[in-house]
Design an enzyme around this catalytic site. Structure first.
Site, PDB file in Angstrom:
ATOM      1  N   ASP A  24       0.851  -1.189   0.000  1.00  0.00           N
ATOM      2  CA  ASP A  24       0.000   0.000   0.000  1.00  0.00           C
ATOM      3  C   ASP A  24       0.890   1.244   0.000  1.00  0.00           C
ATOM      4  O   ASP A  24       1.610   1.483   0.960  1.00  0.00           O
ATOM      5  CB  ASP A  24      -0.875  -0.040   1.267  1.00  0.00           C
ATOM      6  CG  ASP A  24      -1.684   1.230   1.455  1.00  0.00           C
ATOM      7  OD1 ASP A  24      -1.894   1.961   0.467  1.00  0.00           O
ATOM      8  OD2 ASP A  24      -2.112   1.481   2.601  1.00  0.00           O
ATOM      9  N   ASN A  26      -0.279   4.552  -0.708  1.00  0.00           N
ATOM     10  CA  ASN A  26      -0.917   5.835  -0.355  1.00  0.00           C
ATOM     11  C   ASN A  26      -1.648   5.762   0.987  1.00  0.00           C
ATOM     12  O   ASN A  26      -2.477   6.615   1.302  1.00  0.00           O
ATOM     13  CB  ASN A  26      -1.869   6.290  -1.468  1.00  0.00           C
ATOM     14  CG  ASN A  26      -3.020   5.300  -1.650  1.00  0.00           C
ATOM     15  OD1 ASN A  26      -2.941   4.161  -1.184  1.00  0.00           O
ATOM     16  ND2 ASN A  26      -4.082   5.736  -2.292  1.00  0.00           N
ATOM     17  N   ASP A  28      -4.021   3.887   2.453  1.00  0.00           N
ATOM     18  CA  ASP A  28      -5.463   3.743   2.651  1.00  0.00           C
ATOM     19  C   ASP A  28      -5.777   2.310   3.124  1.00  0.00           C
ATOM     20  O   ASP A  28      -6.935   1.913   3.193  1.00  0.00           O
ATOM     21  CB  ASP A  28      -6.252   4.087   1.377  1.00  0.00           C
ATOM     22  CG  ASP A  28      -5.914   3.157   0.228  1.00  0.00           C
ATOM     23  OD1 ASP A  28      -4.987   2.313   0.373  1.00  0.00           O
ATOM     24  OD2 ASP A  28      -6.565   3.254  -0.840  1.00  0.00           O
ATOM     25  N   ASP A  32      -1.875  -1.430  -3.873  1.00  0.00           N
ATOM     26  CA  ASP A  32      -2.172  -0.683  -5.095  1.00  0.00           C
ATOM     27  C   ASP A  32      -1.131  -0.947  -6.187  1.00  0.00           C
ATOM     28  O   ASP A  32      -0.106  -1.591  -5.932  1.00  0.00           O
ATOM     29  CB  ASP A  32      -2.290   0.820  -4.797  1.00  0.00           C
ATOM     30  CG  ASP A  32      -1.235   1.284  -3.813  1.00  0.00           C
ATOM     31  OD1 ASP A  32      -0.042   1.110  -4.119  1.00  0.00           O
ATOM     32  OD2 ASP A  32      -1.598   1.787  -2.712  1.00  0.00           O
ATOM     33  N   ASP A 101      -6.021 -11.573 -14.695  1.00  0.00           N
ATOM     34  CA  ASP A 101      -7.112 -12.466 -14.363  1.00  0.00           C
ATOM     35  C   ASP A 101      -8.279 -12.149 -15.292  1.00  0.00           C
ATOM     36  O   ASP A 101      -8.596 -10.986 -15.526  1.00  0.00           O
ATOM     37  CB  ASP A 101      -7.538 -12.247 -12.904  1.00  0.00           C
ATOM     38  CG  ASP A 101      -7.772 -13.550 -12.183  1.00  0.00           C
ATOM     39  OD1 ASP A 101      -8.600 -14.331 -12.666  1.00  0.00           O
ATOM     40  OD2 ASP A 101      -7.122 -13.779 -11.153  1.00  0.00           O
ATOM     41  N   ASP A 204     -10.564 -17.438 -14.924  1.00  0.00           N
ATOM     42  CA  ASP A 204     -11.295 -17.809 -13.712  1.00  0.00           C
ATOM     43  C   ASP A 204     -12.429 -18.803 -14.016  1.00  0.00           C
ATOM     44  O   ASP A 204     -13.188 -18.598 -14.981  1.00  0.00           O
ATOM     45  CB  ASP A 204     -11.890 -16.531 -13.110  1.00  0.00           C
ATOM     46  CG  ASP A 204     -12.445 -16.723 -11.708  1.00  0.00           C
ATOM     47  OD1 ASP A 204     -11.658 -17.029 -10.811  1.00  0.00           O
ATOM     48  OD2 ASP A 204     -13.673 -16.547 -11.531  1.00  0.00           O
ATOM     49  N   GLU A 258      -8.524 -21.887 -14.907  1.00  0.00           N
ATOM     50  CA  GLU A 258      -8.833 -22.461 -13.600  1.00  0.00           C
ATOM     51  C   GLU A 258      -9.992 -23.421 -13.803  1.00  0.00           C
ATOM     52  O   GLU A 258     -11.094 -23.006 -14.147  1.00  0.00           O
ATOM     53  CB  GLU A 258      -9.219 -21.368 -12.603  1.00  0.00           C
ATOM     54  CG  GLU A 258      -9.348 -21.927 -11.202  1.00  0.00           C
ATOM     55  CD  GLU A 258     -10.287 -21.129 -10.310  1.00  0.00           C
ATOM     56  OE1 GLU A 258     -10.134 -21.189  -9.100  1.00  0.00           O
ATOM     57  OE2 GLU A 258     -11.193 -20.447 -10.838  1.00  0.00           O
ATOM     58  N   HIS A 331      -4.618 -17.553  -3.903  1.00  0.00           N
ATOM     59  CA  HIS A 331      -5.413 -16.689  -3.022  1.00  0.00           C
ATOM     60  C   HIS A 331      -6.664 -17.381  -2.487  1.00  0.00           C
ATOM     61  O   HIS A 331      -7.387 -16.781  -1.694  1.00  0.00           O
ATOM     62  CB  HIS A 331      -5.811 -15.430  -3.798  1.00  0.00           C
ATOM     63  CG  HIS A 331      -6.717 -15.751  -4.947  1.00  0.00           C
ATOM     64  ND1 HIS A 331      -6.282 -16.448  -6.060  1.00  0.00           N
ATOM     65  CD2 HIS A 331      -8.033 -15.525  -5.137  1.00  0.00           C
ATOM     66  CE1 HIS A 331      -7.304 -16.619  -6.873  1.00  0.00           C
ATOM     67  NE2 HIS A 331      -8.376 -16.067  -6.350  1.00  0.00           N
ATOM     68  N   ASP A 332      -6.955 -18.596  -2.942  1.00  0.00           N
ATOM     69  CA  ASP A 332      -8.126 -19.335  -2.450  1.00  0.00           C
ATOM     70  C   ASP A 332      -7.741 -20.466  -1.502  1.00  0.00           C
ATOM     71  O   ASP A 332      -8.607 -21.159  -0.970  1.00  0.00           O
ATOM     72  CB  ASP A 332      -8.897 -19.987  -3.608  1.00  0.00           C
ATOM     73  CG  ASP A 332      -9.579 -18.980  -4.505  1.00  0.00           C
ATOM     74  OD1 ASP A 332      -9.884 -17.866  -4.047  1.00  0.00           O
ATOM     75  OD2 ASP A 332      -9.811 -19.324  -5.689  1.00  0.00           O
TER      76      ASP A 332
HETATM   77  O1  ISL Z   1     -12.064 -21.366  -3.002  1.00  0.00           O
HETATM   78  C1  ISL Z   1     -12.856 -22.210  -3.364  1.00  0.00           C
HETATM   79  C2  ISL Z   1     -13.624 -22.976  -2.445  1.00  0.00           C
HETATM   80  O2  ISL Z   1     -13.285 -22.609  -1.195  1.00  0.00           O
HETATM   81  C3  ISL Z   1     -13.043 -22.558  -4.719  1.00  0.00           C
HETATM   82  O3  ISL Z   1     -14.154 -23.338  -4.885  1.00  0.00           O
HETATM   83  C4  ISL Z   1     -13.162 -21.326  -5.566  1.00  0.00           C
HETATM   84  O4  ISL Z   1     -14.342 -20.669  -5.276  1.00  0.00           O
HETATM   85  C5  ISL Z   1     -13.128 -21.749  -6.978  1.00  0.00           C
HETATM   86  O5  ISL Z   1     -11.874 -22.303  -7.164  1.00  0.00           O
HETATM   87  C6  ISL Z   1     -13.312 -20.603  -7.904  1.00  0.00           C
HETATM   88  O6  ISL Z   1     -12.390 -19.602  -7.642  1.00  0.00           O
HETATM   89  C7  ISL Z   1     -12.339 -18.479  -8.450  1.00  0.00           C
HETATM   90  O7  ISL Z   1     -13.598 -17.924  -8.726  1.00  0.00           O
HETATM   91  C8  ISL Z   1     -14.305 -17.355  -7.645  1.00  0.00           C
HETATM   92  C9  ISL Z   1     -13.452 -16.449  -6.774  1.00  0.00           C
HETATM   93  O8  ISL Z   1     -14.123 -16.185  -5.578  1.00  0.00           O
HETATM   94  C10 ISL Z   1     -12.106 -17.051  -6.479  1.00  0.00           C
HETATM   95  O9  ISL Z   1     -11.307 -16.160  -5.763  1.00  0.00           O
HETATM   96  C11 ISL Z   1     -11.499 -17.413  -7.797  1.00  0.00           C
HETATM   97  O10 ISL Z   1     -10.172 -17.863  -7.694  1.00  0.00           O
HETATM   98  C12 ISL Z   1     -15.431 -16.564  -8.250  1.00  0.00           C
HETATM   99  O11 ISL Z   1     -14.947 -15.700  -9.216  1.00  0.00           O
HETATM  100 CA    CA Z   2      -3.405   1.957  -1.309  1.00  0.00          CA
END
Ligand code: ISL
Ligand code: CA
Length: 553
Positions: A24, A26, A28, A32, A101, A204, A258, A331-332
């Site tokens: 970050d 700035n 907030d 960014d 993405d 995605d 994905e 990130h999931d």
């Molecule tokens: O994280 C999951 C379950 O806990 C997965 O089922 C996930 O939702 C799935 O892999 C789809 O993920 C992607 O699409 C989602 C988004 O929330 C996730 O961050 C993304 O990686 C909807 O766009």
């Molecule tokens: Ca920021």
């Protein structure tokens, strides 16, 4: 037409940035684009040559940017188009490519298309979405399908008798890919970014875009009722080929899809170059090895054998057909430290895991913070989590007598927020991420695990990853060589061989807390070891020891 694809992705090592939580600048509390620019030299030094950026498009952020309200602009708190262009050119200057993405299974409910669609029944945008009459004069949804966040997949449109489909939150309405106009819109937005110089896309939930058109109720399941109607739908391959033909074939770009719960055959078909669909896919079979049915809340004890078996299947499945992606975090997913056979107290276990996945056949990905061994957040309370998925599942599970509390603990442990806490750059109050309180709490381990520390310690996980990246760059055997698993049934050892005409590279990693024997060592010489987390080697493997041997043939 000449094929302009150089297949650069085969030599890439890709670093995923989750922009909210990277840096970050700035103050907030949100990361960014300028923050990303500041850290490009850090990434260059690590050795990666491509970045996958989680969504930065304009969005109401109901699902942290996976709900897009304008595909052609930037979410203002992250910056603007000029910042974006500057970031891209600074990346390219350093030999780093950028993949964006691409979230086109659904939009945000604040997208202009959706607003028009629900305002006026005769709007041409109505057919951009999947809208059906409810049952019982609109009192009940059109069918019993469930989405990914534990809820029914339909939401009623205001006072009408019609419903729209959403496989994620109700603020993420699914697009109707049956409508050729939707596909044209997607192609146009792809071209917009590719013409700006972007190098590809991480697509995605791409295997959800085609739905069976019967829209009939399905046999009720514990989770994902109706999945046979929306996972790997009948026109999936046709749609992807169309995008390839009309867009991807015209740029030297790459795509990684994905693909949640995709079948073996679908994974082959999606990545087979001859079919011209995608370059690679994310297969989650191995990250699902500690749960049942691919649902992380149905948690079960991790077994190395199951993890190995699934990775082995992924590798073998695509031989001669397609290209694998290699990853253990995103990130999931909760952090890999303390997962997949590793323990927090011993960084050697993370090194063993790193070697095990990184030198397989395919393109490796590193998720921000993975390279320094960032740990799970150890949330104590649902109020500490921000993720819409965690909150939804909690709300729903509270209603279930007896198991409510147990599920709460599972949610805290597996919440996606474990991976989303701010990147820790140093041990200052907010981990060097920001000077103000960040949007989500800072990991309590910040004093032990941070970038500053990692850069000062020559034995850190960071330098170990750097070594692996360099090794992959210098050894074509890792990129193009064959793969064969060794010690397939050993519950403590992950081992395999990569081989071409010139070299044999043997990877052996222990996941045991004790010293263990490994018969492979008898035929190998210490002087052939090129990477290891131990300086001195004994006849046995030491706890969590990993060794890479390079043998000239
Ligand atoms: O994280 C999951 C379950 O806990 C997965 O089922 C996930 O939702 C799935 O892999 C789809 O993920 C992607 O699409 C989602 C988004 O929330 C996730 O961050 C993304 O990686 C909807 O766009
Ligand atoms: Ca920021």
């Amino acid at each position: 037409m000449n094929n302009i694809h150089t297949n650069w992705y085969k030599k890439a090592v890709i670093y995923q940035i989750y922009p909210r939580s990277f840096l970050d600048t700035n103050n907030d509390g949100l990361g960014d684009i300028k923050g990303i620019i500041c850290k490009l030299d850090y990434l260059k030094d690590l050795g990666i040559n491509c970045v996958w950026l989680s969504p930065i498009y304009d969005s109401p952020q109901k699902d942290n940017g996976y709900d897009i309200s304008n595909y052609l602009d930037i979410y203002p708190p992250f910056g603007n188009m000029d910042d974006f262009k500057k970031m891209l050119s600074e990346m390219h200057k350093r030999g780093i490519r950028l993949i964006m993405d691409l979230v086109v299974n659904h939009t945000s409910d604040q997208h202009q298309w959706f607003k028009e669609a629900i305002k006026d029944k005769s709007s041409p945008y109505r057919d951009y979405y999947i809208i059906r009459k409810g049952k019982k004069n609109g009192k009940k949804p059109p069918n019993n399908w469930q989405g990914f966040f534990g809820e029914g997949a339909w939401t009623r449109i205001r006072e009408s008798d019609e419903y729209y489909l959403h496989l994620f939150t109700k603020e993420q309405p699914d697009l109707n890919w049956e409508n050729p106009k939707v596909r044209e819109e997607v192609k146009n937005l792809l071209k917009f970014w590719l013409d700006l110089g972007v190098d590809g896309f991480r697509c995605d939930v791409i295997n959800l875009i085609s739905k069976k058109q019967d829209f009939k109720s399905r046999f009720p399941l514990l989770a994902l009722t109706g999945k046979d109607a929306y996972i790997n739908g009948p026109r999936l391959h046709e749609y992807l080929h169309e995008l390839y033909r009309d867009v991807f074939s015209q740029y030297d770009c790459m795509t990684v899809g994905e693909t949640v719960l995709a079948s073996k055959q679908d994974n082959i078909d999606l990545t087979d170059p001859a079919r011209e669909e995608l370059d690679m896919i994310f297969n989650f079979s191995h990250t699902n090895s500690d749960n049942y049915l691919g649902v992380k809340y149905f948690y079960r004890k991790f077994k190395l054998n199951c993890f190995k078996k699934r990775l082995n299947e992924q590798q073998i499945n695509l031989v001669g057909h397609g290209w694998n992606s290699l990853f253990i975090e995103n990130h999931d997913q909760r952090r890999s430290v303390g997962r997949f056979g590793t323990v927090e107290e011993d960084i050697n276990s993370s090194k063993s895991l790193a070697v095990s996945y990184f030198l397989l056949q395919g393109t490796p990905f590193i998720y921000q913070g993975q390279e320094i061994g960032m740990r799970n957040a150890h949330f104590k309370n649902i109020d500490e989590t921000e993720d819409v998925e965690s909150k939804n599942i909690f709300r729903i599970s509270k209603k279930i007598p007896f198991i409510g509390k147990r599920i709460r603990n599972v949610i805290l442990e597996v919440s996606r927020d474990n991976a989303r806490t701010p990147m820790i750059w140093d041990n200052s109050t907010y981990g060097g991420f920001s000077n103000v309180k960040p949007w989500i709490r800072v990991n309590p381990d910040k004093d032990i695990v941070n970038v500053k520390h990692s850069l000062e310690d020559k034995d850190s996980l960071y330098y170990f990853y750097k070594k692996l990246i360099d090794f992959r760059k210098d050894n074509d055997t890792i990129i193009n060589g064959s793969y064969r698993m060794l010690k397939e049934h050993n519950p403590n050892i992950f081992a395999y061989v990569r081989e071409d005409e010139q070299y044999r590279i043997i990877v052996i990693s222990s996941f045991s807390k004790k010293e263990i024997k490994c018969s492979l060592l008898n035929q190998l010489k210490d002087e052939d070891i090129v990477i290891s987390n131990f300086e001195n080697h004994k006849e046995k493997l030491q706890p969590f020891e990993t060794r890479v041997y390079k043998i000239k043939k």
